[in-house]
Enzyme design. Structure first.
Site, PDB file in Angstrom:
ATOM      1  N   CYS A   1       0.817  -1.221   0.000  1.00 13.25           N
ATOM      2  CA  CYS A   1       0.000   0.000   0.000  1.00 13.25           C
ATOM      3  C   CYS A   1       0.847   1.267   0.000  1.00 13.25           C
ATOM      4  O   CYS A   1       1.627   1.498   0.932  1.00 13.25           O
ATOM      5  CB  CYS A   1      -0.906  -0.027   1.227  1.00 13.25           C
ATOM      6  SG  CYS A   1      -1.829   1.494   1.489  1.00 13.25           S
TER       7      CYS A   1
ATOM      8  N   TYR B   1      -4.264   5.125  -9.921  1.00 14.31           N
ATOM      9  CA  TYR B   1      -5.417   4.290  -9.579  1.00 14.31           C
ATOM     10  C   TYR B   1      -6.634   4.664 -10.423  1.00 14.31           C
ATOM     11  O   TYR B   1      -7.392   3.786 -10.857  1.00 14.31           O
ATOM     12  CB  TYR B   1      -5.743   4.418  -8.087  1.00 14.31           C
ATOM     13  CG  TYR B   1      -4.829   3.593  -7.214  1.00 14.31           C
ATOM     14  CD1 TYR B   1      -5.184   2.318  -6.810  1.00 14.31           C
ATOM     15  CD2 TYR B   1      -3.600   4.093  -6.810  1.00 14.31           C
ATOM     16  CE1 TYR B   1      -4.339   1.555  -6.008  1.00 14.31           C
ATOM     17  CE2 TYR B   1      -2.743   3.344  -6.016  1.00 14.31           C
ATOM     18  CZ  TYR B   1      -3.123   2.075  -5.619  1.00 14.31           C
ATOM     19  OH  TYR B   1      -2.278   1.316  -4.843  1.00 14.31           O
TER      20      TYR B   1
END
Length: 333
Positions: free
Chosen positions: A45, A173
């Site tokens: 992450c 993203y």
């Protein structure tokens, strides 16, 4: 299936969820105290990564403990993060159980990073930007005086952060999780415009906001170190690579090689790039149904240990320093 993985707007754009926890280390209920706080992070992450970077750069790894979670949706009950052995605060096996123990009425996604007060067994924050600011304000014995958010640069740092977050950190993203051509094309235009703006900044000075490192650099680094190995391939961000931006490429090497005083860990220790790539390519099933992990580029292929030519590694040449401690440690009970 994509909408289950990544929330979407009506036009097919990716919409990152946000959560609102207002507590802060230094508040009356959460005093500054060595050993009191614990952070849950995951290697893959990038939002966790920037918190780990703040811990390292401030020299706080001896004062704030960390649990590394594994991204395994098959074992996790909600949110994807599990522990290979029971975590030390609540003795739980996945992050959802930690949320339930610390915030019993919480119904949102169980995201990392997550900051917990071990003494009260309460949730403090799961917003990476807030946690970074808390870590910057903490002063504890043995940590350094590095200031990632100096007062005279705050407005410019905020401006750069807004650009980097929306168009680059989240931009990759938005590109990868788009479910319409229009949304993808828009995200791509914004991404490359922002990368060009960053490249221009880095032609003018060593770091994003002047010739010394700030939190703006720590926010950009997690995306750029993953870019060529993961985002360019899986998220279809392949029109340009980091190597197409000479100053950004040199900045990445500069960041990777930073020497942080009063810290056992260094920036180069903050992420396992190969493991992060494995996670992206094997866990994001809708984007890569076969689960095949590309052969590279690997960390060795990126040649991050080669000379960067950006300047000295001496502390005074790299870091701003707090003028005075901004938070006083509480007496441990």
């Amino acid at each position: 299936m994509m909408k289950e993985l990544a929330p979407q707007t009506a036009d097919g754009s990716y919409s990152r969820p946000s959560y609102d926890f207002q507590a802060r280390i230094g508040d009356a209920n959460f005093p500054v105290e060595s050993g009191r706080y614990h952070i849950y992070v995951g290697n893959a992450c990038p939002w966790c990564h920037r918190v780990v970077l703040a811990l390292i750069v401030r020299g706080l790894t001896e004062h704030i403990s960390v649990t590394w979670a594994a991204d395994d949706p098959e074992r996790a009950s909600r949110g994807g993060w599990v522990f290979n052995s029971p975590e030390p605060v609540f003795g739980k096996n996945d992050l959802r159980e930690v949320y339930d123990a610390a915030q019993t009425r919480y119904k949102g996604r169980c995201t990392a990073p997550l900051l917990i007060d071990k003494k009260q067994q309460k949730l403090v924050s799961n917003e990476s930007s807030d946690i970074m600011r808390m870590l910057n304000s903490v002063s504890l014995p043995g940590c350094n005086d590095i200031d990632l958010y100096p007062s005279h640069l705050q407005s410019e740092i905020d401006e750069v952060n807004d650009l980097v977050y929306d168009k680059i950190n989240n931009g990759v993203y938005k590109s990868g999780f788009s479910t319409s051509q229009e949304a993808y094309d828009r995200a791509q235009r914004e991404l490359y415009t922002a990368l060009a703006a960053v490249e221009q900044r880095l032609t003018q000075h060593r770091f994003l906001v002047g010739d010394k490192l700030t939190e703006a650099d720590l926010r950009l680094y997690p995306t750029i170190i993953r870019y060529d190995s993961a985002y360019a391939i899986l998220f279809k961000c392949s029109k340009h690579r980091v190597s197409d931006y000479p100053n950004l490429k040199a900045w990445l090497r500069d960041m990777y090689q930073l020497k942080v005083p009063s810290s056992g860990l260094q920036v180069k220790d903050s992420v396992d790039v190969a493991d992060a790539c494995r996670s992206y390519f094997q866990q994001l099933f809708p984007l890569n149904p076969g689960g095949i992990v590309p052969a590279g580029p690997t960390l060795d292929d990126l040649k991050l240990s080669e000379a960067h030519g950006r300047g000295s590694s001496e502390m005074g040449a790299v870091f701003h320093e707090h003028k005075a401690p901004s938070a006083t440690p509480a007496m441990a009970v």
